[in-house]
Design a protein around this motif. Sequence first.
Motif, PDB file in Angstrom:
ATOM      1  N   ASN A 208       0.878  -1.056   0.061  1.00 27.79           N
ATOM      2  CA  ASN A 208       0.050  -0.026   0.056  1.00 27.79           C
ATOM      3  C   ASN A 208       0.798   1.172  -0.018  1.00 27.79           C
ATOM      4  N   ASN A 209       1.805   1.160   0.688  1.00 26.67           N
ATOM      5  CA  ASN A 209       2.848   2.404   0.785  1.00 26.67           C
ATOM      6  C   ASN A 209       3.363   2.746  -0.337  1.00 26.67           C
ATOM      7  N   GLN A 210       3.981   1.568  -1.096  1.00 26.74           N
ATOM      8  CA  GLN A 210       4.793   1.759  -2.348  1.00 26.74           C
ATOM      9  C   GLN A 210       3.791   2.394  -3.386  1.00 26.74           C
ATOM     10  N   LEU A 211       2.221   1.705  -3.455  1.00 32.44           N
ATOM     11  CA  LEU A 211       1.805   2.289  -4.374  1.00 32.44           C
ATOM     12  C   LEU A 211       1.418   3.635  -4.089  1.00 32.44           C
ATOM     13  N   GLY A 212       1.292   4.270  -3.014  1.00 31.74           N
ATOM     14  CA  GLY A 212       1.304   5.769  -2.752  1.00 31.74           C
ATOM     15  C   GLY A 212       2.241   6.512  -3.486  1.00 31.74           C
ATOM     16  N   PHE A 213       3.484   6.144  -3.555  1.00 28.58           N
ATOM     17  CA  PHE A 213       4.311   6.783  -4.384  1.00 28.58           C
ATOM     18  C   PHE A 213       4.150   7.044  -5.957  1.00 28.58           C
ATOM     19  N   MET A 214       3.372   5.732  -6.277  1.00 25.25           N
ATOM     20  CA  MET A 214       3.180   5.834  -7.626  1.00 25.25           C
ATOM     21  C   MET A 214       1.867   6.612  -8.050  1.00 25.25           C
ATOM     22  N   VAL A 215       0.979   6.601  -6.964  1.00 21.41           N
ATOM     23  CA  VAL A 215      -0.296   7.367  -7.234  1.00 21.41           C
ATOM     24  C   VAL A 215       0.191   8.926  -7.096  1.00 21.41           C
ATOM     25  N   VAL A 216       1.121   9.520  -6.537  1.00 18.10           N
ATOM     26  CA  VAL A 216       1.494  10.691  -6.383  1.00 18.10           C
ATOM     27  C   VAL A 216       2.129  11.000  -7.647  1.00 18.10           C
ATOM     28  N   GLY A 217       3.088  10.184  -8.087  1.00 15.46           N
ATOM     29  CA  GLY A 217       3.596  10.574  -9.594  1.00 15.46           C
ATOM     30  C   GLY A 217       2.540  10.525 -10.564  1.00 15.46           C
ATOM     31  N   ILE A 218       1.688   9.787 -10.629  1.00 16.71           N
ATOM     32  CA  ILE A 218       0.554  10.033 -11.477  1.00 16.71           C
ATOM     33  C   ILE A 218      -0.053  11.185 -11.414  1.00 16.71           C
ATOM     34  N   GLY A 219      -0.279  11.615 -10.215  1.00 12.60           N
ATOM     35  CA  GLY A 219      -0.998  12.896  -9.724  1.00 12.60           C
ATOM     36  C   GLY A 219      -0.289  14.220 -10.343  1.00 12.60           C
TER      37      GLY A 219
ATOM     38  N   VAL B  62      10.036  10.012  -8.815  1.00  8.57           N
ATOM     39  CA  VAL B  62       8.824  10.670  -8.376  1.00  8.57           C
ATOM     40  C   VAL B  62       9.117  11.942  -7.297  1.00  8.57           C
ATOM     41  N   MET B  63      10.109  11.529  -6.499  1.00  4.09           N
ATOM     42  CA  MET B  63      10.398  12.635  -5.466  1.00  4.09           C
ATOM     43  C   MET B  63      10.900  13.828  -6.016  1.00  4.09           C
ATOM     44  N   THR B  64      11.956  13.672  -7.041  1.00  2.00           N
ATOM     45  CA  THR B  64      12.550  14.612  -7.852  1.00  2.00           C
ATOM     46  C   THR B  64      11.317  15.562  -8.406  1.00  2.00           C
ATOM     47  N   ALA B  65      10.456  14.845  -9.233  1.00  2.00           N
ATOM     48  CA  ALA B  65       9.288  15.591  -9.901  1.00  2.00           C
ATOM     49  C   ALA B  65       8.730  16.472  -8.782  1.00  2.00           C
ATOM     50  N   ALA B  66       8.320  15.898  -7.648  1.00  2.00           N
ATOM     51  CA  ALA B  66       7.758  16.738  -6.605  1.00  2.00           C
ATOM     52  C   ALA B  66       8.404  17.861  -6.168  1.00  2.00           C
ATOM     53  N   ALA B  67       9.748  17.505  -5.936  1.00  2.00           N
ATOM     54  CA  ALA B  67      10.538  18.678  -5.377  1.00  2.00           C
ATOM     55  C   ALA B  67      10.594  19.915  -6.656  1.00  2.00           C
TER      56      ALA B  67
ATOM     57  N   LEU C 295       6.788  11.971   1.411  1.00  2.00           N
ATOM     58  CA  LEU C 295       7.544  11.107   0.649  1.00  2.00           C
ATOM     59  C   LEU C 295       8.993  10.620   1.327  1.00  2.00           C
ATOM     60  N   LEU C 296       9.306  11.668   1.673  1.00  2.00           N
ATOM     61  CA  LEU C 296      10.658  11.211   2.465  1.00  2.00           C
ATOM     62  C   LEU C 296      10.738  10.551   3.859  1.00  2.00           C
ATOM     63  N   PHE C 297       9.604  10.891   4.397  1.00  2.00           N
ATOM     64  CA  PHE C 297       9.173  10.107   5.655  1.00  2.00           C
ATOM     65  C   PHE C 297       8.978   8.887   5.338  1.00  2.00           C
ATOM     66  N   ALA C 298       7.988   8.583   4.433  1.00  2.00           N
ATOM     67  CA  ALA C 298       7.774   7.250   4.053  1.00  2.00           C
ATOM     68  C   ALA C 298       8.770   6.563   3.370  1.00  2.00           C
ATOM     69  N   SER C 299       9.785   7.132   2.985  1.00  2.00           N
ATOM     70  CA  SER C 299      10.893   6.294   2.277  1.00  2.00           C
ATOM     71  C   SER C 299      11.836   5.662   3.782  1.00  2.00           C
ATOM     72  N   ALA C 300      11.779   6.567   4.729  1.00  3.09           N
ATOM     73  CA  ALA C 300      12.585   6.360   6.100  1.00  3.09           C
ATOM     74  C   ALA C 300      11.749   5.017   6.637  1.00  3.09           C
ATOM     75  N   GLY C 301      10.330   5.347   6.595  1.00  3.40           N
ATOM     76  CA  GLY C 301       9.476   4.418   7.277  1.00  3.40           C
ATOM     77  C   GLY C 301       9.553   3.222   6.456  1.00  3.40           C
ATOM     78  N   VAL C 302       9.629   3.103   5.213  1.00  2.00           N
ATOM     79  CA  VAL C 302       9.575   1.716   4.554  1.00  2.00           C
ATOM     80  C   VAL C 302      10.753   0.790   4.602  1.00  2.00           C
TER      81      VAL C 302
END
Lengths: 100, 571
Positions: free
Chosen positions: B277-288, B367-372, B383-390
């Motif tokens: 679920n957490n990884q899908l979040g990264f993908m959904v952000v990228g799509i958004g 994805v993170m670079t695109a957000a930045a 997303l950085l928090f999620a990366s540490a968390g994963v």
Amino acid sequence: MGEHDPRTESAPSHRLPPGEQPHWLDFPRNVTRLVWGLVLISAVVFVADAFYESHPYFKHDGWFGFYAFYGFIACVGLVLVAKWMRTFLMRDEDYYERDR
Amino acid sequence: MSATASLAPIVSPGLAYMIGGLLVPLLRPAGARGYVLALPIAVLGYALMLPEGHHATLAFAGFEFELLRIDRLSTLFVIVFLIAAFIGNLFAWHDDDPVQRTAAQLYIGSTLAAVQCGDLASLFVFWELTGIASVFLIWARGSERAFRAGLRYLLVQVGSGVILLAGLLIHASATGSLAFDHIGLDAPGGKLIVLAFGIKCAFPLLHNWLQDTYPEATVSGTVILSSFTTKLAIYALARGFAGTEMLVPIGAVMAMFPIFFAVIENDLRRVLAYSLNNQLGFMVVGIGIGTELALNGAVAHAFADIIFKALLFMAMGAVLFRTGTVNGTDLGGLYKTMPWTAGFCIVGAASISAFPLFSAFATKSMVMTAAAEQGRWGIWAALLFASAGVFHHAGIKIPYFAFFAHDSGKRPEEAPLSMLVAMGIAAALCVGIGVWPESLYALLPFPVDYRPYTVSHVVNQLQLLLFSALAFTFLMRSGIYPPEMRSVNLDTDWLYRRLMPDAAGAILRALTALGRNVAKSFLEGLAATLRFVSTYHGPDGVFARDLQVGAMAMVVVAALAAYLVFYFIFP
């Protein structure tokens, strides 16, 4: 638990099945060495921030050791919040099976 | 761009795969094992031979149905799905259950067909088929509990399809077209369609079917389940809703909340489901976000995730297969007798954590670079928090509590060779993509000028990961870290597993009691009425006093006799 007792530091940390030789990871002393190795590598990587030119995206992520602090604090925070969540979310293993 | 008439009758790779899957029950198990390895290879070769464009169209009732739309986006997913099919089928080598094997191939085939559909109606058909085929992978576990979980799974999957149907009907009648291209939230039916996609993609509050049902499937079933349904939904979102702003905060929430649950969860496959679920979040952000870099990152991460997620589920599946349990409380110390599985698990853990030299390092950061680049510092920080968390809940927790930690005393045999080879292939791909990301970048829909291996990226990521590891070590050694405990944790599945059935049961009991009381009163009233009537009309009653039955009979006979006499005397 006797972790600092020199007698048990060099003995396996738990009872093994009969006839089995202890693995080097069974000794708390070796695990402690691994931890110190981790600390050492982390320190090296932390200090590495001084040796290259950073291109921060925002104002704060160019700070010295930003990612190190962020990772450490995020993980501690994560675990503490998760522990708190457990106080109201946790149920018995058979919670959903009980009434069947 | 339009189909050439001569290509119209070709069979889509997905249909070819499904037909191939239908042959499985006819083969002997020994033959079927090898057959399901050859099938993905053959279909991949076929799929790569087909030219780009719109094929296999059918005009009917004023609408155009298109079963084969080939472009870079769909081809990327076809490739990774067939790789996952090969690896999953190899992992399932030992399991000769024909139901599972056939269901898995039909599931894979319908996912392939769905990914290559050019119209929404065909998408709907294959969307439902994926749900119906895959539920057998849960039911095959054979327990009462798995049966009920499968029913819940089916309800959610078919439900998402019905919502898709409603959305596409509105869309088609308003726009006159069934074409599956960019739809967007504002298009007619768009909100329903994105809801349908979001259910299968585990959006927040709609997510819990994933953690509820995936751990209930069989050892190999969960591996196969993890690779297809959610990534089909990602593909559909990327195709239909790229650049939809709403997806960015949704994806950020999706990336964050599961990691809290994962830390306190005991069932390690359920931990992996939260991780998914957490990884899908990264993908959904990228799509958004929708820029070329973000979309490239989202689908590249989907590609990498399919492989390392399968690897992690395979490692846990192997543990479940050999020890009979996958609970953190009951495991530990397995590295001594399952060193290869432990090693492959560590490769998967490093991949999901985005360690340099592993696959996600080159994909998640896009994805993170695109957000930045868009100045979205809040999303980026999340997303950085999620990366540490994963790294914490998947990168460390999974291998640590399964293979290291306290010695459980269990000494299971190493996983069978077929499982080891499957894990080895996945691990090799994880490292291969990590070391040579250009090989994956070449397949992405848009041209890539992103370079993951810069000094700052490597140092920053290592800082993030190593200090997260330090935090874990500090928390464990100080005793603050919550221990693994035999427990379940309530998530939104509580609503439909406990609240709704209990409420429905209470209502049913109340209605039954009410019904019983009503019936009782009615019958009592009826009895009282009959008693009243019989005091007057019964044998002792007033109205019954005058004539006995026998006397009546005599009167009738006398009257009859008199009539006969008169009839003969006076003809």
